[in-house]
Motif scaffolding. Structure first.
Motif, PDB file in Angstrom:
ATOM      1  N   GLU A   1       0.818  -1.213   0.000  1.00  0.00           N
ATOM      2  CA  GLU A   1       0.000   0.000   0.000  1.00  0.00           C
ATOM      3  C   GLU A   1       0.851   1.263   0.000  1.00  0.00           C
ATOM      4  N   LYS A   2       1.912   1.265   0.801  1.00  0.00           N
ATOM      5  CA  LYS A   2       2.770   2.449   0.880  1.00  0.00           C
ATOM      6  C   LYS A   2       3.501   2.685  -0.436  1.00  0.00           C
ATOM      7  N   VAL A   3       4.015   1.638  -1.051  1.00  0.00           N
ATOM      8  CA  VAL A   3       4.709   1.791  -2.337  1.00  0.00           C
ATOM      9  C   VAL A   3       3.720   2.232  -3.405  1.00  0.00           C
ATOM     10  N   SER A   4       2.513   1.673  -3.372  1.00  0.00           N
ATOM     11  CA  SER A   4       1.478   2.069  -4.330  1.00  0.00           C
ATOM     12  C   SER A   4       1.177   3.563  -4.205  1.00  0.00           C
ATOM     13  N   ALA A   5       1.013   4.029  -2.978  1.00  0.00           N
ATOM     14  CA  ALA A   5       0.717   5.450  -2.749  1.00  0.00           C
ATOM     15  C   ALA A   5       1.878   6.331  -3.199  1.00  0.00           C
ATOM     16  N   LYS A   6       3.091   5.875  -2.984  1.00  0.00           N
ATOM     17  CA  LYS A   6       4.285   6.657  -3.321  1.00  0.00           C
ATOM     18  C   LYS A   6       4.502   6.741  -4.832  1.00  0.00           C
ATOM     19  N   THR A   7       4.194   5.630  -5.530  1.00  0.00           N
ATOM     20  CA  THR A   7       4.526   5.552  -6.954  1.00  0.00           C
ATOM     21  C   THR A   7       3.355   5.795  -7.895  1.00  0.00           C
TER      22      THR A   7
ATOM     23  N   LEU B   1       1.403   3.448  -8.725  1.00  0.00           N
ATOM     24  CA  LEU B   1       1.105   2.143  -9.305  1.00  0.00           C
ATOM     25  C   LEU B   1       0.005   1.478  -8.487  1.00  0.00           C
ATOM     26  N   SER B   2      -0.754   0.617  -9.136  1.00  0.00           N
ATOM     27  CA  SER B   2      -1.761  -0.147  -8.398  1.00  0.00           C
ATOM     28  C   SER B   2      -1.049  -1.198  -7.536  1.00  0.00           C
ATOM     29  N   ILE B   3      -1.750  -1.682  -6.528  1.00  0.00           N
ATOM     30  CA  ILE B   3      -1.157  -2.713  -5.672  1.00  0.00           C
ATOM     31  C   ILE B   3      -0.769  -3.951  -6.482  1.00  0.00           C
ATOM     32  N   PRO B   4      -1.606  -4.429  -7.417  1.00  0.00           N
ATOM     33  CA  PRO B   4      -1.164  -5.563  -8.239  1.00  0.00           C
ATOM     34  C   PRO B   4       0.110  -5.260  -9.053  1.00  0.00           C
ATOM     35  N   GLU B   5       0.245  -4.025  -9.539  1.00  0.00           N
ATOM     36  CA  GLU B   5       1.462  -3.657 -10.275  1.00  0.00           C
ATOM     37  C   GLU B   5       2.681  -3.666  -9.356  1.00  0.00           C
ATOM     38  N   VAL B   6       2.517  -3.173  -8.139  1.00  0.00           N
ATOM     39  CA  VAL B   6       3.630  -3.181  -7.177  1.00  0.00           C
ATOM     40  C   VAL B   6       3.992  -4.620  -6.843  1.00  0.00           C
ATOM     41  N   ARG B   7       2.976  -5.439  -6.587  1.00  0.00           N
ATOM     42  CA  ARG B   7       3.216  -6.858  -6.279  1.00  0.00           C
ATOM     43  C   ARG B   7       3.989  -7.525  -7.405  1.00  0.00           C
ATOM     44  N   GLU B   8       3.604  -7.236  -8.628  1.00  0.00           N
ATOM     45  CA  GLU B   8       4.285  -7.821  -9.790  1.00  0.00           C
ATOM     46  C   GLU B   8       5.734  -7.333  -9.876  1.00  0.00           C
ATOM     47  N   SER B   9       5.973  -6.076  -9.502  1.00  0.00           N
ATOM     48  CA  SER B   9       7.333  -5.531  -9.528  1.00  0.00           C
ATOM     49  C   SER B   9       8.270  -6.303  -8.602  1.00  0.00           C
ATOM     50  N   PHE B  10       7.714  -6.846  -7.532  1.00  0.00           N
ATOM     51  CA  PHE B  10       8.521  -7.593  -6.568  1.00  0.00           C
ATOM     52  C   PHE B  10       8.241  -9.088  -6.624  1.00  0.00           C
TER      53      PHE B  10
ATOM     54  N   VAL C   1      12.306   3.026  -3.133  1.00  0.00           N
ATOM     55  CA  VAL C   1      12.177   1.805  -3.911  1.00  0.00           C
ATOM     56  C   VAL C   1      11.979   2.036  -5.406  1.00  0.00           C
ATOM     57  N   MET C   2      11.304   3.079  -5.795  1.00  0.00           N
ATOM     58  CA  MET C   2      11.027   3.289  -7.213  1.00  0.00           C
ATOM     59  C   MET C   2      11.758   4.480  -7.801  1.00  0.00           C
ATOM     60  N   GLN C   3      12.794   4.933  -7.138  1.00  0.00           N
ATOM     61  CA  GLN C   3      13.532   6.083  -7.665  1.00  0.00           C
ATOM     62  C   GLN C   3      14.462   5.667  -8.764  1.00  0.00           C
TER      63      GLN C   3
END
Length: 94
Positions: free
Chosen positions: A28-34, A36-45, A92-94
């Motif tokens: 959720e925090k990465v999604s808010a920061k970037t 990206l949707s939560i599924p997209e963040v999950r896929e990134s990792f 994480v996404m910089q």
């Protein structure tokens, strides 16, 4: 108490790291920061992220996440750095 090899400990620490990166809080925090949707963040990792990460990057990640990892009575105890998790989220996404 029997001996536990370093490879076993390294694998356990890697698995704990993966759990953190899959946690709802982290996603959720990465999604808010970037944005990206939560599924997209999950896929990134996904597993491909962990397969491609270098030893140096993994060591830096461990240094950010864990204050220490202690072996006590055949179990690992993780002291997780709250600030480290926040630093990873911010960078994480910089």
């Amino acid at each position: 108490m029997g001996k536990i090899g370093s490879a076993t400990i390294e694998e356990a620490v890697l698995e704990e790291s993966k759990k953190i990166f899959k946690s709802p809080y982290f996603l959720e925090k990465v999604s808010a920061k970037t944005g990206l949707s939560i599924p997209e963040v999950r896929e990134s990792f996904s597993e491909s992220f962990w397969a491609e990460i270098t030893e140096q990057e993994l060591n830096r990640l461990y240094a950010e996440l864990f204050e220490r990892v202690v072996l006590k009575e055949n179990q690992l105890i993780y002291d997780i750095k709250t600030s480290g998790v926040q630093n990873l989220i911010e960078g994480v996404m910089q």
